[in-house]
Design a protein around this motif. Structure first.
Motif, PDB file in Angstrom:
ATOM      1  N   MET A  15      22.456  83.323 -19.271  1.00  0.00           N
ATOM      2  CA  MET A  15      21.806  82.057 -19.562  1.00  0.00           C
ATOM      3  C   MET A  15      22.901  81.168 -20.100  1.00  0.00           C
ATOM      4  O   MET A  15      23.744  81.425 -20.942  1.00  0.00           O
ATOM      5  CB  MET A  15      20.802  82.346 -20.732  1.00  0.00           C
ATOM      6  N   ALA A  16      22.679  79.685 -19.882  1.00  0.00           N
ATOM      7  CA  ALA A  16      23.493  78.728 -20.419  1.00  0.00           C
ATOM      8  C   ALA A  16      23.011  78.470 -21.821  1.00  0.00           C
ATOM      9  O   ALA A  16      21.816  78.763 -22.396  1.00  0.00           O
ATOM     10  CB  ALA A  16      23.177  77.349 -19.553  1.00  0.00           C
ATOM     11  N   ALA A  17      24.243  78.330 -22.723  1.00  0.00           N
ATOM     12  CA  ALA A  17      24.083  78.196 -24.272  1.00  0.00           C
ATOM     13  C   ALA A  17      23.258  76.870 -24.505  1.00  0.00           C
ATOM     14  O   ALA A  17      23.065  76.017 -23.820  1.00  0.00           O
ATOM     15  CB  ALA A  17      25.325  77.929 -24.921  1.00  0.00           C
ATOM     16  N   THR A  18      22.191  77.217 -25.569  1.00  0.00           N
ATOM     17  CA  THR A  18      21.341  75.915 -25.914  1.00  0.00           C
ATOM     18  C   THR A  18      22.199  75.279 -26.653  1.00  0.00           C
ATOM     19  O   THR A  18      22.776  75.751 -27.823  1.00  0.00           O
ATOM     20  CB  THR A  18      20.086  76.560 -26.781  1.00  0.00           C
ATOM     21  N   PRO A  19      22.190  73.764 -26.537  1.00  0.00           N
ATOM     22  CA  PRO A  19      23.007  72.860 -27.277  1.00  0.00           C
ATOM     23  C   PRO A  19      22.673  72.869 -28.670  1.00  0.00           C
ATOM     24  O   PRO A  19      21.390  72.795 -29.161  1.00  0.00           O
ATOM     25  CB  PRO A  19      23.034  71.675 -26.722  1.00  0.00           C
ATOM     26  N   ASP A  20      23.575  72.696 -29.489  1.00  0.00           N
ATOM     27  CA  ASP A  20      23.129  72.537 -31.045  1.00  0.00           C
ATOM     28  C   ASP A  20      22.474  70.834 -31.150  1.00  0.00           C
ATOM     29  O   ASP A  20      22.680  69.966 -30.416  1.00  0.00           O
ATOM     30  CB  ASP A  20      24.333  72.339 -31.914  1.00  0.00           C
ATOM     31  N   ALA A  21      21.877  70.893 -32.224  1.00  0.00           N
ATOM     32  CA  ALA A  21      20.983  69.286 -32.393  1.00  0.00           C
ATOM     33  C   ALA A  21      22.069  68.404 -32.528  1.00  0.00           C
ATOM     34  O   ALA A  21      23.072  68.743 -33.414  1.00  0.00           O
ATOM     35  CB  ALA A  21      19.906  69.497 -33.534  1.00  0.00           C
ATOM     36  N   GLY A  22      22.033  67.174 -31.856  1.00  0.00           N
ATOM     37  CA  GLY A  22      23.114  66.070 -32.337  1.00  0.00           C
ATOM     38  C   GLY A  22      24.200  66.341 -31.139  1.00  0.00           C
ATOM     39  O   GLY A  22      24.785  65.185 -31.298  1.00  0.00           O
ATOM     40  N   THR A  23      24.217  67.117 -30.634  1.00  0.00           N
ATOM     41  CA  THR A  23      25.299  67.157 -29.245  1.00  0.00           C
ATOM     42  C   THR A  23      24.655  66.905 -27.992  1.00  0.00           C
ATOM     43  O   THR A  23      23.254  67.363 -27.979  1.00  0.00           O
ATOM     44  CB  THR A  23      26.167  68.437 -29.334  1.00  0.00           C
ATOM     45  N   VAL A  24      25.292  66.370 -27.129  1.00  0.00           N
ATOM     46  CA  VAL A  24      24.679  66.394 -25.633  1.00  0.00           C
ATOM     47  C   VAL A  24      25.425  67.075 -24.673  1.00  0.00           C
ATOM     48  O   VAL A  24      26.666  67.164 -24.677  1.00  0.00           O
ATOM     49  CB  VAL A  24      24.767  64.852 -25.458  1.00  0.00           C
ATOM     50  N   SER A  25      24.741  67.986 -24.022  1.00  0.00           N
ATOM     51  CA  SER A  25      25.156  68.486 -23.023  1.00  0.00           C
ATOM     52  C   SER A  25      25.140  67.916 -21.591  1.00  0.00           C
ATOM     53  O   SER A  25      23.975  67.386 -21.210  1.00  0.00           O
ATOM     54  CB  SER A  25      24.679  69.896 -22.862  1.00  0.00           C
ATOM     55  N   ARG A  26      26.255  67.477 -20.968  1.00  0.00           N
ATOM     56  CA  ARG A  26      26.039  66.635 -19.907  1.00  0.00           C
ATOM     57  C   ARG A  26      26.301  67.513 -18.472  1.00  0.00           C
ATOM     58  O   ARG A  26      26.836  68.437 -18.659  1.00  0.00           O
ATOM     59  CB  ARG A  26      27.098  65.770 -19.927  1.00  0.00           C
ATOM     60  N   TYR A  27      25.703  67.107 -17.697  1.00  0.00           N
ATOM     61  CA  TYR A  27      25.952  67.598 -16.127  1.00  0.00           C
ATOM     62  C   TYR A  27      27.334  67.199 -16.025  1.00  0.00           C
ATOM     63  O   TYR A  27      28.042  66.314 -16.304  1.00  0.00           O
ATOM     64  CB  TYR A  27      24.912  66.845 -15.165  1.00  0.00           C
ATOM     65  N   SER A  28      27.982  68.077 -14.837  1.00  0.00           N
ATOM     66  CA  SER A  28      29.144  67.734 -14.251  1.00  0.00           C
ATOM     67  C   SER A  28      29.343  66.425 -13.854  1.00  0.00           C
ATOM     68  O   SER A  28      28.626  66.030 -13.260  1.00  0.00           O
ATOM     69  CB  SER A  28      29.792  69.041 -13.526  1.00  0.00           C
ATOM     70  N   GLY A  29      30.650  65.907 -13.628  1.00  0.00           N
ATOM     71  CA  GLY A  29      30.921  64.679 -12.944  1.00  0.00           C
ATOM     72  C   GLY A  29      30.567  64.635 -11.690  1.00  0.00           C
ATOM     73  O   GLY A  29      29.787  63.776 -11.107  1.00  0.00           O
ATOM     74  N   VAL A  30      30.620  65.943 -11.072  1.00  0.00           N
ATOM     75  CA  VAL A  30      30.325  65.847  -9.519  1.00  0.00           C
ATOM     76  C   VAL A  30      28.714  65.934  -9.513  1.00  0.00           C
ATOM     77  O   VAL A  30      28.217  65.141  -8.549  1.00  0.00           O
ATOM     78  CB  VAL A  30      30.764  67.191  -8.854  1.00  0.00           C
ATOM     79  N   ALA A  31      28.011  66.513 -10.350  1.00  0.00           N
ATOM     80  CA  ALA A  31      26.702  66.537 -10.231  1.00  0.00           C
ATOM     81  C   ALA A  31      26.169  65.247 -10.493  1.00  0.00           C
ATOM     82  O   ALA A  31      25.090  64.619 -10.046  1.00  0.00           O
ATOM     83  CB  ALA A  31      26.113  67.795 -11.346  1.00  0.00           C
ATOM     84  N   MET A  32      26.638  64.502 -11.725  1.00  0.00           N
ATOM     85  CA  MET A  32      26.446  63.441 -11.932  1.00  0.00           C
ATOM     86  C   MET A  32      26.311  62.059 -10.637  1.00  0.00           C
ATOM     87  O   MET A  32      25.553  61.496 -10.278  1.00  0.00           O
ATOM     88  CB  MET A  32      27.079  62.682 -13.103  1.00  0.00           C
TER      89      MET A  32
END
Ligand code: HEM
Length: 200
Positions: free
Chosen positions: A1-18
């Motif tokens: 499973m992908a790690a759940t981000p901490d509050a206050g940080t942003v997990s972004r999609y990869s550049g290719v996915a964006m």
């Protein structure tokens, strides 16, 4: 499973996915706007506009298949912790349905076009540059069968467009709700990090 981000940080999609996300969204919108107003263009524009609609649709099909392949090898960032169980389920279901509709729309358009009675005398090409085949199993049917298929596939194509509109409203509505009502940094997940910012 992908790690759940901490509050206050942003997990972004990869550049290719964006890049694929915004390219597909922009192309679909362009193609829709062109075809919505097709009855209002001068006669000389109608055929080129429909041909461009078909070309963009085939490009969308290629890009969405690439996006699915990319996604299979690059797990998307986990949903923010603040999402409830129901919201998680709804988000996953809406994304799966969006992918299905974005694949099926061009496929049914291609099927509809392959059943067109004038298809044999109007070869298809992508942007008047690259020859593109019709689906021969459909094109080679007797004229009467093709006529019924032409109507049937158009009904599928049109109905899927309505499903897309509904999913689009849900998708954008949910993103805006998370961003502005729940005050989560939702939109940034699908936008490049500002220069110098750390990526998570
Ligand atoms: C993302 C891809 C696509 C979307 C969102 C889309 C959407 C639409 C919509 C909304 C319409 C108008 C339906 C109506 O009149 O109610 C339409 C018409 C049509 N589409 Fe597509 N389409 C896509 C791809 C394709 C492809 C790949 C082809 C063919 C290769 C195609 C062929 C057609 C044709 C021939 C029409 C009828 C145009 C006319 O005679 O007025 N479409 N499409």
């Amino acid at each position: 499973m992908a790690a759940t981000p901490d509050a206050g940080t942003v997990s972004r999609y990869s550049g290719v996915a964006m890049m694929l996300h915004w390219l597909v969204a922009g192309l679909i919108l362009t193609s829709l706007v062109m075809i919505w107003f097709v009855d209002h263009y001068p006669d000389a524009w109608v055929r080129p506009v429909i041909d461009t609609h078909k070309s963009i649709g085939i490009v969308v099909l290629g890009l969405v298949l690439m996006r699915l392949l990319w996604r299979a090898g690059h797990r998307p960032p986990a949903l923010p912790r603040t999402y409830g169980c129901g919201e998680r389920l709804a988000a996953h279901a809406a994304h799966a349905l969006l992918y299905a509709v974005i694949v099926l729309l061009p496929v049914t358009g291609w099927m509809h076009d392959s059943a067109w009675k004038d298809a044999p005398t109007h070869p298809m090409s992508l942007f008047w540059l690259i020859p593109w085949p019709r689906i021969s199993a459909i094109m080679n049917q007797p004229a009467a069968v093709k006529e019924s298929l032409h109507t049937l596939f158009f009904a599928f194509h049109r109905s899927l467009a309505y499903v897309l509109y509904a999913l689009f409203v849900l998708h954008v509505g949910a993103a805006l709700k998370h961003q502005f009502l729940d005050k989560e940094r939702e939109l940034e997940r699908m936008l490049p990090a500002p220069r110098g910012a750390s990526r998570t």
